[in-house]
Design a protein around this motif. Structure first.
Motif, PDB file in Angstrom:
ATOM      1  N   PRO A 189       0.835  -1.203   0.000  1.00  0.00           N
ATOM      2  CA  PRO A 189       0.000   0.000   0.000  1.00  0.00           C
ATOM      3  C   PRO A 189       0.875   1.259   0.000  1.00  0.00           C
ATOM      4  O   PRO A 189       2.053   1.191   0.343  1.00  0.00           O
ATOM      5  N   ASP A 190       0.294   2.413  -0.376  1.00  0.00           N
ATOM      6  CA  ASP A 190       1.076   3.651  -0.448  1.00  0.00           C
ATOM      7  C   ASP A 190       1.494   4.153   0.932  1.00  0.00           C
ATOM      8  O   ASP A 190       2.469   4.885   1.064  1.00  0.00           O
ATOM      9  N   TYR A 191       0.722   3.794   1.953  1.00  0.00           N
ATOM     10  CA  TYR A 191       1.077   4.245   3.315  1.00  0.00           C
ATOM     11  C   TYR A 191       0.420   3.338   4.342  1.00  0.00           C
ATOM     12  O   TYR A 191      -0.644   2.762   4.098  1.00  0.00           O
ATOM     13  N   THR A 192       1.119   3.196   5.475  1.00  0.00           N
ATOM     14  CA  THR A 192       0.497   2.574   6.646  1.00  0.00           C
ATOM     15  C   THR A 192       0.582   3.515   7.841  1.00  0.00           C
ATOM     16  O   THR A 192       0.033   3.233   8.899  1.00  0.00           O
ATOM     17  N   THR A 193       1.308   4.619   7.683  1.00  0.00           N
ATOM     18  CA  THR A 193       1.353   5.667   8.704  1.00  0.00           C
ATOM     19  C   THR A 193       1.357   7.018   7.997  1.00  0.00           C
ATOM     20  O   THR A 193       1.927   7.145   6.899  1.00  0.00           O
ATOM     21  N   TRP A 194       0.680   7.991   8.617  1.00  0.00           N
ATOM     22  CA  TRP A 194       0.613   9.338   8.001  1.00  0.00           C
ATOM     23  C   TRP A 194       0.391  10.347   9.114  1.00  0.00           C
ATOM     24  O   TRP A 194      -0.649  10.307   9.781  1.00  0.00           O
ATOM     25  N   LYS A 195       1.403  11.191   9.324  1.00  0.00           N
ATOM     26  CA  LYS A 195       1.338  12.126  10.455  1.00  0.00           C
ATOM     27  C   LYS A 195       2.030  13.427  10.126  1.00  0.00           C
ATOM     28  O   LYS A 195       2.855  13.488   9.202  1.00  0.00           O
ATOM     29  N   ILE A 196       1.700  14.462  10.881  1.00  0.00           N
ATOM     30  CA  ILE A 196       2.379  15.750  10.755  1.00  0.00           C
ATOM     31  C   ILE A 196       2.957  16.112  12.109  1.00  0.00           C
ATOM     32  O   ILE A 196       2.227  16.317  13.075  1.00  0.00           O
ATOM     33  N   ARG A 197       4.300  16.118  12.184  1.00  0.00           N
ATOM     34  CA  ARG A 197       4.980  16.566  13.398  1.00  0.00           C
ATOM     35  C   ARG A 197       5.505  17.979  13.152  1.00  0.00           C
ATOM     36  O   ARG A 197       5.450  18.489  12.039  1.00  0.00           O
ATOM     37  N   SER A 198       6.055  18.607  14.207  1.00  0.00           N
ATOM     38  CA  SER A 198       6.625  19.950  14.041  1.00  0.00           C
ATOM     39  C   SER A 198       7.750  19.914  13.010  1.00  0.00           C
ATOM     40  O   SER A 198       8.033  20.911  12.349  1.00  0.00           O
ATOM     41  N   THR A 199       8.374  18.751  12.854  1.00  0.00           N
ATOM     42  CA  THR A 199       9.478  18.599  11.902  1.00  0.00           C
ATOM     43  C   THR A 199       9.007  18.316  10.475  1.00  0.00           C
ATOM     44  O   THR A 199       9.816  18.266   9.559  1.00  0.00           O
ATOM     45  N   GLY A 200       7.686  18.106  10.302  1.00  0.00           N
ATOM     46  CA  GLY A 200       7.184  17.892   8.941  1.00  0.00           C
ATOM     47  C   GLY A 200       6.243  16.720   8.832  1.00  0.00           C
ATOM     48  O   GLY A 200       5.900  16.083   9.824  1.00  0.00           O
ATOM     49  N   GLU A 201       5.813  16.474   7.580  1.00  0.00           N
ATOM     50  CA  GLU A 201       4.837  15.422   7.321  1.00  0.00           C
ATOM     51  C   GLU A 201       5.555  14.111   7.012  1.00  0.00           C
ATOM     52  O   GLU A 201       6.596  14.106   6.360  1.00  0.00           O
ATOM     53  N   CYS A 202       4.989  13.023   7.478  1.00  0.00           N
ATOM     54  CA  CYS A 202       5.560  11.700   7.205  1.00  0.00           C
ATOM     55  C   CYS A 202       4.453  10.772   6.753  1.00  0.00           C
ATOM     56  O   CYS A 202       3.507  10.517   7.482  1.00  0.00           O
ATOM     57  N   CYS A 203       4.552  10.311   5.507  1.00  0.00           N
ATOM     58  CA  CYS A 203       3.583   9.387   4.922  1.00  0.00           C
ATOM     59  C   CYS A 203       4.387   8.227   4.377  1.00  0.00           C
ATOM     60  O   CYS A 203       5.152   8.402   3.428  1.00  0.00           O
ATOM     61  N   ALA A 204       4.263   7.042   4.988  1.00  0.00           N
ATOM     62  CA  ALA A 204       5.145   5.936   4.587  1.00  0.00           C
ATOM     63  C   ALA A 204       4.533   4.580   4.890  1.00  0.00           C
ATOM     64  O   ALA A 204       3.657   4.449   5.740  1.00  0.00           O
ATOM     65  N   THR A 205       5.015   3.573   4.194  1.00  0.00           N
ATOM     66  CA  THR A 205       4.643   2.182   4.467  1.00  0.00           C
ATOM     67  C   THR A 205       5.733   1.561   5.320  1.00  0.00           C
ATOM     68  O   THR A 205       6.874   1.404   4.869  1.00  0.00           O
ATOM     69  N   LEU A 206       5.380   1.249   6.570  1.00  0.00           N
ATOM     70  CA  LEU A 206       6.356   0.739   7.546  1.00  0.00           C
ATOM     71  C   LEU A 206       5.898  -0.534   8.234  1.00  0.00           C
ATOM     72  O   LEU A 206       6.681  -1.191   8.916  1.00  0.00           O
TER      73      LEU A 206
END
Ligand code: NDP
Ligand code: CA
Length: 304
Positions: free
Chosen positions: A236-253
């Motif tokens: 899949p294109d992502y299994t986690t998707w979040k926005i921290r103060s350091t930026g956005e993270c969308c990834a399959t982990l």
């Protein structure tokens, strides 16, 4: 509150003949979510344990997996173990040796991996807590491996839950931890004549070494969620998707690995769309973790 749940549907591949449902989920440690993650787009009330624990249990109840593998569990003894025991599950918990949660004021103890199974479906054989090593040196990452006997088929399955080292720059450590886990699991399945399911937050994208190691292992493992893609060959294109103060993270982990010779994937739960996840991403009032749950149905292949 009252935010709608994601409307996820199962993609069916085979007529499920008495399937075994497996859920893999990094539920987000309460201490990390409130204390260290800095999810800048998630309201604090949505991060409260009183809110999140209900959504976590709701997710389990919505899909009713026979096997439940969780990471970042820092409310095992006071919440999840008793609540899930009342729903017919037994569990095992392996805390991390030096959990980051312990650095957060008012923490509820270390986080770790937990593995639950439906007592009506499985008979307990054995469970081991594994401290993962890298080049023989102990690390801060762990796994739980539980061997079960299916009451319907009599077949044995060894299930493992793990959470590998986070962050970029540690690809070599994840690979070493993965190889150590594979050695442990090879011994377990050999001694117990069992098929294998390995669930985890590998903190590794599909191009990483540890992913390739799992795909190429002599255990004959395949990743179940690839079945969601058209040709069954991509994650899949992502299994986690979040926005921290350091930026956005969308990834399959996150992955559910299984013995391809012994098990067949009958169905996989699809992943919510970008629109459904929403502009503030995860976690949110609708969803309690920055990682999505992965759910799939397996059946045992006929023995030769
Ligand atoms: P990891 O890098 O594996 O991260 C631990 C947890 O932090 C994971 O659950 C991870 O979640 C989460 N995380 C990752 N990125 C962020 C972020 N940007 N903000 C908040 N949380 C994040 O660390 P280790 O478990 O290996 O070590 C934890 C800490 O403990 C280390 O910082 C280390 O300094 C310390 N330590 C101390 C030891 C001692 O003897 N004093 C021994 C070992 C460690 P996810 O997987 O979802 O990304
Ligand atoms: Ca995390």
């Amino acid at each position: 509150d009252g935010a709608p749940r994601f409307q996820r549907t199962f993609v069916h591949l085979n007529q499920g003949g008495g399937a075994i449902r497996v859920m893999q989920w990094n539920i987000l440690a309460q201490a990390l979510g409130e204390g260290l993650d800095s999810f800048v787009r998630c309201p604090l009330e949505a991060l409260s344990w009183s809110h999140r624990k209900l959504l976590i249990l709701e997710e389990v109840l919505a899909y009713r997996p026979h096997i439940l593998c969780l990471q970042e569990v820092d409310h095992y003894y006071d919440t999840l173990q008793p609540a899930l025991a009342a729903l017919g599950y037994s569990g095992h918990f392996c805390p991390k040796p030096w959990s980051l949660c312990l650095d957060v004021e008012g923490n509820n103890g270390p986080d770790g991996c937990a593995l639950f199974y439906d007592r009506s479906r499985f008979e307990f054989i054995d469970s081991v807590n594994i401290g993962l090593t890298a080049l023989k040196i102990p690390t801060n990452q762990v796994a739980v491996a539980t061997t079960l006997r299916c009451k319907r088929t009599g077949r044995r399955v060894c299930v493992a839950a793990t959470h590998l080292k986070a962050r970029s720059g540690w690809e070599w450590l994840r690979s070493a931890q993965g190889l150590d886990l594979l050695v442990h699991l090879e011994n377990l399945v050999q001694n117990q004549d069992a098929s294998l399911i390995v669930c985890g937050d590998f903190n590794a994208v599909p191009t990483e070494e540890v992913y390739r190691d799992f795909l190429a292992s002599p255990l004959g493992l395949e990743s179940a969620c690839k079945e969601l893609s058209q040709d069954g060959s991509s994650e899949p294109d992502y299994t986690t998707w979040k926005i921290r103060s350091t930026g956005e993270c969308c990834a399959t982990l996150d992955y559910i690995w299984y013995s391809r010779d012994a098990l067949r994937v009958d169905a996989v739960l699809d992943v919510p769309s970008e629109e459904e996840i929403g502009p503030d991403r995860l976690p949110s009032f609708s969803y309690p973790s920055d990682h999505l749950s992965l759910v799939c149905d397996f059946s045992f292949r006929e023995e030769e």
